[in-house]
Motif scaffolding. Structure first.
Motif, PDB file in Angstrom:
ATOM      1  N   VAL A 240      32.623  -0.086  12.952  1.00 43.59           N
ATOM      2  CA  VAL A 240      31.204   0.147  13.274  1.00 43.59           C
ATOM      3  C   VAL A 240      30.369  -0.191  12.047  1.00 43.59           C
ATOM      4  N   MET A 241      29.344  -0.980  12.249  1.00 42.34           N
ATOM      5  CA  MET A 241      28.507  -1.435  11.117  1.00 42.34           C
ATOM      6  C   MET A 241      27.064  -1.562  11.583  1.00 42.34           C
ATOM      7  N   ASP A 242      26.214  -1.982  10.673  1.00 43.03           N
ATOM      8  CA  ASP A 242      24.852  -2.322  11.102  1.00 43.03           C
ATOM      9  C   ASP A 242      24.617  -3.796  10.811  1.00 43.03           C
ATOM     10  N   GLU A 243      23.461  -4.267  11.249  1.00 43.46           N
ATOM     11  CA  GLU A 243      23.200  -5.700  11.117  1.00 43.46           C
ATOM     12  C   GLU A 243      23.206  -6.139   9.653  1.00 43.46           C
ATOM     13  N   ALA A 244      22.684  -5.256   8.796  1.00 43.79           N
ATOM     14  CA  ALA A 244      22.603  -5.611   7.368  1.00 43.79           C
ATOM     15  C   ALA A 244      24.002  -5.866   6.799  1.00 43.79           C
ATOM     16  N   ILE A 245      24.972  -5.049   7.193  1.00 44.53           N
ATOM     17  CA  ILE A 245      26.343  -5.255   6.700  1.00 44.53           C
ATOM     18  C   ILE A 245      26.878  -6.585   7.216  1.00 44.53           C
ATOM     19  N   PHE A 246      26.700  -6.818   8.515  1.00 43.28           N
ATOM     20  CA  PHE A 246      27.217  -8.050   9.117  1.00 43.28           C
ATOM     21  C   PHE A 246      26.625  -9.277   8.437  1.00 43.28           C
TER      22      PHE A 246
ATOM     23  N   ALA B  13      23.866  -2.431  19.772  1.00 39.03           N
ATOM     24  CA  ALA B  13      22.952  -1.467  20.401  1.00 39.03           C
ATOM     25  C   ALA B  13      21.897  -1.031  19.391  1.00 39.03           C
ATOM     26  N   GLY B  14      20.802  -0.515  19.936  1.00 41.98           N
ATOM     27  CA  GLY B  14      19.714  -0.086  19.070  1.00 41.98           C
ATOM     28  C   GLY B  14      19.884   1.330  18.557  1.00 41.98           C
ATOM     29  N   SER B  15      20.754   2.102  19.202  1.00 46.70           N
ATOM     30  CA  SER B  15      20.986   3.472  18.730  1.00 46.70           C
ATOM     31  C   SER B  15      22.479   3.772  18.755  1.00 46.70           C
ATOM     32  N   VAL B  16      22.870   4.799  18.010  1.00 47.02           N
ATOM     33  CA  VAL B  16      24.290   5.162  17.975  1.00 47.02           C
ATOM     34  C   VAL B  16      24.723   5.687  19.347  1.00 47.02           C
ATOM     35  N   ALA B  17      23.833   6.416  20.025  1.00 49.13           N
ATOM     36  CA  ALA B  17      24.182   6.949  21.349  1.00 49.13           C
ATOM     37  C   ALA B  17      24.487   5.807  22.318  1.00 49.13           C
ATOM     38  N   GLU B  18      23.657   4.777  22.268  1.00 43.82           N
ATOM     39  CA  GLU B  18      23.878   3.608  23.139  1.00 43.82           C
ATOM     40  C   GLU B  18      25.202   2.919  22.785  1.00 43.82           C
ATOM     41  N   LEU B  19      25.426   2.742  21.483  1.00 44.90           N
ATOM     42  CA  LEU B  19      26.651   2.072  21.037  1.00 44.90           C
ATOM     43  C   LEU B  19      27.882   2.860  21.503  1.00 44.90           C
ATOM     44  N   GLU B  20      27.793   4.158  21.351  1.00 43.53           N
ATOM     45  CA  GLU B  20      28.887   5.055  21.763  1.00 43.53           C
ATOM     46  C   GLU B  20      29.195   4.860  23.258  1.00 43.53           C
TER      47      GLU B  20
ATOM     48  N   CYS C 297      29.070   3.379  -0.141  1.00 43.79           N
ATOM     49  CA  CYS C 297      28.451   4.372   0.753  1.00 43.79           C
ATOM     50  C   CYS C 297      26.974   4.037   0.937  1.00 43.79           C
ATOM     51  N   ARG C 298      26.597   3.645   2.122  1.00 47.30           N
ATOM     52  CA  ARG C 298      25.189   3.395   2.432  1.00 47.30           C
ATOM     53  C   ARG C 298      24.991   3.777   3.888  1.00 47.30           C
ATOM     54  N   PRO C 299      23.927   4.555   4.187  1.00 49.52           N
ATOM     55  CA  PRO C 299      23.740   4.967   5.584  1.00 49.52           C
ATOM     56  C   PRO C 299      23.628   3.763   6.513  1.00 49.52           C
ATOM     57  N   LEU C 300      24.210   3.882   7.696  1.00 51.52           N
ATOM     58  CA  LEU C 300      24.110   2.816   8.701  1.00 51.52           C
ATOM     59  C   LEU C 300      22.759   2.953   9.400  1.00 51.52           C
ATOM     60  N   ARG C 301      22.050   1.844   9.550  1.00 43.96           N
ATOM     61  CA  ARG C 301      20.704   1.832  10.142  1.00 43.96           C
ATOM     62  C   ARG C 301      20.664   0.887  11.343  1.00 43.96           C
ATOM     63  N   PRO C 302      19.815   1.148  12.327  1.00 45.86           N
ATOM     64  CA  PRO C 302      19.746   0.248  13.480  1.00 45.86           C
ATOM     65  C   PRO C 302      19.197  -1.124  13.071  1.00 45.86           C
ATOM     66  N   PRO C 303      19.573  -2.181  13.795  1.00 46.55           N
ATOM     67  CA  PRO C 303      20.468  -2.192  14.953  1.00 46.55           C
ATOM     68  C   PRO C 303      21.943  -2.103  14.527  1.00 46.55           C
ATOM     69  N   PHE C 304      22.725  -1.490  15.423  1.00 47.25           N
ATOM     70  CA  PHE C 304      24.142  -1.255  15.138  1.00 47.25           C
ATOM     71  C   PHE C 304      25.026  -2.248  15.903  1.00 47.25           C
ATOM     72  N   GLY C 305      26.241  -2.399  15.421  1.00 45.28           N
ATOM     73  CA  GLY C 305      27.211  -3.231  16.127  1.00 45.28           C
ATOM     74  C   GLY C 305      28.608  -2.705  15.856  1.00 45.28           C
ATOM     75  N   ALA C 306      29.558  -3.128  16.670  1.00 46.49           N
ATOM     76  CA  ALA C 306      30.954  -2.733  16.435  1.00 46.49           C
ATOM     77  C   ALA C 306      31.872  -3.867  16.856  1.00 46.49           C
ATOM     78  N   ILE C 307      32.922  -4.041  16.068  1.00 51.31           N
ATOM     79  CA  ILE C 307      33.940  -5.055  16.399  1.00 51.31           C
ATOM     80  C   ILE C 307      35.177  -4.329  16.910  1.00 51.31           C
ATOM     81  N   ASP C 308      35.622  -4.719  18.097  1.00 51.06           N
ATOM     82  CA  ASP C 308      36.812  -4.099  18.694  1.00 51.06           C
ATOM     83  C   ASP C 308      38.065  -4.725  18.073  1.00 51.06           C
ATOM     84  N   LEU C 309      38.671  -4.024  17.132  1.00 50.61           N
ATOM     85  CA  LEU C 309      39.843  -4.585  16.455  1.00 50.61           C
ATOM     86  C   LEU C 309      41.096  -4.461  17.311  1.00 50.61           C
TER      87      LEU C 309
END
Ligand SMILES: Cc1cc2nc3c(=O)[nH]c(=O)nc-3n(C[C@H](O)[C@H](O)[C@H](O)COP(=O)(O)OP(=O)(O)OC[C@H]3O[C@@H](n4cnc5c(N)ncnc54)[C@H](O)[C@@H]3O)c2cc1C
Length: 479
Positions: free
Chosen positions: A324-330, A347-354, A390-402
């Motif tokens: 799980v990452m945010d756009e800035a990390i990607f 997704a735009g929020s963690v709840a949506e991503l979840e 360590c940096r807080p994750l900020r929207p927009p969020f994304g996740a890669i299914d490993l």
């Protein structure tokens, strides 16, 4: 056996790093040596490797790069990282002999550039000669032993990782040293059986070559060094079922033949389910992200050795893991360095991503909330990730299914040997039978640290060859 087709003192099975080192060790001790290799050229998995060789205790490269190290610190780290089930005597010898082993490699011309690669990577992309390779400077190891980088990489330009990299350079020099030492090689020959004397001592081997069978007598001993068993699906299913369906890393030669030959002669095996299981992503994406299991929970500090994250994922999370990452990390990792990674979900929020990830409601939200709260202050009280990652994750969020990607694996379990490579069975060492490299269980007993496979294969390969050469030459006997 009615007759032998040829005779040598020491017969080495397999021309990878372990076999070449055994051959050089045996030749240096005065033996006549023949290496049999089933492929048309030396190399094996060793020639495909990144070439990281785990050495420490104050090598010239460590010193030139400004790192202090001791054999005690190296030992304390390896005992923690490669266990459980370490072989204490083996580890002592390896750490105490590490600087001398560096010199042995350097003296035969293996080039090591005195420069340090600090960037997160599986292997240094350039020609740097030193890097961290086992999470030495990450939790919990940074609290166990003074950290030092110990992966020594043969200098090489124009690398093609996985095909022609530092391991290729290593094998170039090991093969050249074999030639200079007068080691005979028999290419395109596959050892299919061992031959024992009536008293149970191993006396030679049967080699299949171009449709014919040759019986070669070994007056001092046979060294089994034909690699692991990752390319043998039956053995993987039998001994290491958690690896089924993952991607074997190595060559077709990793069919476990040495292990089976050794077992046939009465040898014991150890830790046959242990394996290096590389998580299918790049460290530059992994470190700043969070890796979560199917319950939306973190399970390790993501900034440690990526192979360690992979082992934790495969063996403890059933490989059902997402990053799980945010756009800035990607976006912080150039596209060419992402290994084709793309977010499976966004997704735009963690709840949506979840919800997209079908995780239990609230699970990922709780994980990210706790992570972000502390990351904002540069800390991670759960898994102690280093502040710089360590940096807080900020929207927009994304996740890669490993879980949808294959983990690259090679096996670590194999024959039980003494520190001199003698294969051990129920009555102790089997006379005339030696083994080294991934055909054996060695320094990486369970946990894997990059560089310990080539390090162990060359270090204990040398010892096995030397010990075989020192055996008394046996007269021909009825077999
Ligand atoms: C892409 C990649 C990257 C890696 N990076 C690293 C790294 O940076 N550091 C590290 O420590 N490890 C690394 N590894 C792992 C490491 O390369 C292997 O674990 C190690 O090289 C095994 O050495 P070996 O001598 O035991 O086996 P091998 O090098 O595989 O040699 C065994 C040889 O035996 C031959 N053989 C097989 N069966 C027979 C038979 N019956 N008769 C005759 N010959 C036979 C094979 O053809 C082969 O040539 C990497 C592996 C890969 C594939």
């Amino acid at each position: 056996m009615r007759a032998w087709d040829a005779t040598t003192d020491v017969l080495v099975v397999g021309f990878g790093a372990a076999g070449a080192s055994a051959a050089i060790g045996a030749a240096a001790a005065g033996a006549e040596v023949t290496v049999v290799e089933r492929a048309g050229a030396p190399g094996g998995a060793s020639a495909m490797a990144g070439g990281e060789i785990y050495l420490g205790g104050g090598t010239p490269v460590q010193k030139a790069c400004g790192f202090e190290d001791t054999a005690e610190a190296m030992r304390a780290f390896l005992a923690a990282a490669t266990g459980p089930g370490i072989d204490e005597e083996r580890l002592d010898l390896y750490c105490e002999g590490s600087v001398e082993h560096f010199t042995w490699l350097a003296d035969m011309g293996v080039p090591f550039k005195a420069s340090f690669c600090a960037e997160p990577c599986w292997e240094p992309p350039g020609d740097d000669g030193l890097t961290y390779s086992g999470g030495e400077n990450t939790w919990p190891f940074n609290e166990i032993a003074p950290p030092a980088p110990r992966a020594h990489v043969p200098q090489m330009s124009g690398k093609k990782p996985g095909r022609r990299s530092g391991g290729w350079k290593l094998m170039e020099h090991l093969s050249a040293q074999c030639r200079e030492s007068g080691v005979a090689s028999m290419l395109d020959g596959r050892v299919v059986a061992l031959v024992s004397d009536a008293d149970g001592a191993v006396a030679g081997a049967v080699i299949r070559r171009f449709g014919e069978e040759l019986a070669v007598r070994a007056t001092k001993g046979v060294v089994l060094a034909s690699g692991g068993f990752g390319a043998n699906p039956d053995m993987v299913a039998l001994h290491a079922p958690q690896l089924c369906g993952q991607m074997p890393l190595g060559t077709d030669g990793d069919d476990g033949s040495s292990i089976r030959l050794g077992q046939g002669a009465g040898g014991f095996t150890r830790r046959m389910d242990a394996a290096q299981t590389a998580i299918p992503t790049v460290p530059a994406l992994l470190y700043p992200s969070i890796a979560v299991n199917r319950f939306g929970q973190r399970f390790i500090n993501e900034d440690t050795y990526a192979g360690r994250v992979g082992q934790a994922a495969v063996f403890h999370q059933g490989a059902k893991v997402a990053l799980v990452m945010d756009e800035a990390i990607f976006e912080s990792v150039p596209e060419a360095d992402r290994w084709g990674a793309r977010p499976t979900w966004a997704a735009g929020s963690v709840a949506e991503l979840e919800a997209e990830m079908s995780l239990p409601t609230g699970s990922l939200q709780a994980t990210v909330s706790l992570y972000n709260e502390h990351a904002a202050r540069g800390c991670d009280p759960v898994f102690h990730k280093r502040p710089e990652w360590c940096r807080p994750l900020r929207p927009p969020f994304g996740a890669i299914d490993l879980s949808a990607l294959p983990y690259a694996v090679f096996t670590l379990g194999g024959l039980v040997t003494t520190v001199d490579g003698e294969v051990v069975g129920s009555d102790g060492p089997i006379p005339g039978l030696f083994a080294a490299g991934r055909a054996t269980s060695g320094i990486p007993a369970w946990g894997y640290v990059s560089g310990t496979s080539l390090g162990d294969a060359t270090f204990f390969g040398r010892r096995a060859g030397r010990a075989a050469a020192r055996r008394e030459r046996r007269p021909a006997a009825r077999t």
